[in-house]
Each structure stands twice: as C-alpha cells, then as structure tokens.
Design an enzyme around this catalytic site. Sequence first.
Site, PDB file in Angstrom:
ATOM      1  N   ILE A 164       0.875  -1.132   0.025  1.00 18.21           N
ATOM      2  CA  ILE A 164       0.006   0.038  -0.093  1.00 18.21           C
ATOM      3  C   ILE A 164       0.840   1.139  -0.148  1.00 18.21           C
ATOM      4  CG2 ILE A 164      -1.901  -0.957   0.998  1.00 18.21           C
ATOM      5  CD1 ILE A 164      -1.190   0.057   3.713  1.00 18.21           C
ATOM      6  N   ASP A 165       0.413   2.397  -0.399  1.00 17.99           N
ATOM      7  CA  ASP A 165       1.136   3.584  -0.615  1.00 17.99           C
ATOM      8  C   ASP A 165       1.846   4.071   0.860  1.00 17.99           C
ATOM      9  OD1 ASP A 165       0.562   3.558  -3.255  1.00 17.99           O
ATOM     10  OD2 ASP A 165      -1.234   4.952  -2.982  1.00 17.99           O
ATOM     11  N   LYS A 166       2.858   4.498   0.749  1.00 22.45           N
ATOM     12  CA  LYS A 166       3.658   5.164   1.945  1.00 22.45           C
ATOM     13  C   LYS A 166       2.414   6.049   2.742  1.00 22.45           C
ATOM     14  CE  LYS A 166       7.273   8.314   3.292  1.00 22.45           C
ATOM     15  NZ  LYS A 166       8.447   8.967   3.108  1.00 22.45           N
ATOM     16  N   ALA A 183      -0.690   5.847   2.967  1.00 12.80           N
ATOM     17  CA  ALA A 183      -1.897   5.081   3.519  1.00 12.80           C
ATOM     18  C   ALA A 183      -1.401   4.236   4.688  1.00 12.80           C
ATOM     19  CB  ALA A 183      -2.304   4.160   2.434  1.00 12.80           C
TER      20      ALA A 183
END
Length: 135
Positions: free
Chosen positions: A80-82, A84
Amino acid sequence: GPAPPRPHGRGARRPRPSGGGAPLPPGVGLVFEDSGLLVLDKPAGLPVRRVGKGTSLTDIASAYLRLARPDGRALVVHEIDKEASGVVAFAKHPRAAGMLKESLNAIRGDRSYLALVEGVPNPPHGSGPLHPSDA
C-alpha cells in the site's frame, strides 16, 4: 468470568507472536501470524519497501521474524502507498509468497479509496492521482 472474545471470520486465529512477544515499533501492530503468513498494521508515512536509508515496514517485519529464526525474512505479498495506513501481508517463505500472490491476483479488482476531507471538494467527485507528485 466471561469467555474471551472469539476471532471473527472463517478460520480466523488470534495473533501468535513468533518473536516471543517482542514489541513492534509504536504505530505498527500485529494483526495475524501463522506458520507462513505475517500481517501487520502499517501507519501512514511508513513505506512498505525501503527508500534510501530510511526504515521500511519490510525491515520491521524481517527484524521481528529474526527474533524467532536467525534466517527469518519477510517477503512482500502486496503493498500500500507510503501515505496510506492499513494492513500489509508478508510471507515467511517463498512457497507461501507464491500462493498468496496467486490468490490476491485472482480476486484483485479495481482499487478505490475513500477519503475524509475538510471543507467542500471542488469538483465534488472524480478520479486522478492520490498525490500531486503522481500527476
């Protein structure tokens, strides 16, 4: 006293730390662990993979696994994105990684995100990059 709450979901298990109960850094939580899988709760701002010299969730997961086995290494199953926060699954060995990636690919659909914003967005809905640097 009353019986302890039971985990939810088919085949759900309580987290069982392999690291002898060793603490994880503040903000990182143990969600689930079995012989092939480690699931951690990632705080926003921590990358899943290392960028430069900073610490990543993969570094934290590998250090946690090495407490039980010196050769322990966390294998990224998905990211998952940094920016998020949320759960991230790691495999404990290559066979588990292959099986988990195959399962995720079979069920993966389009990704959608829900955001809580302050004020009134303009336009009120739409699609596009999550971060201005992604544009």
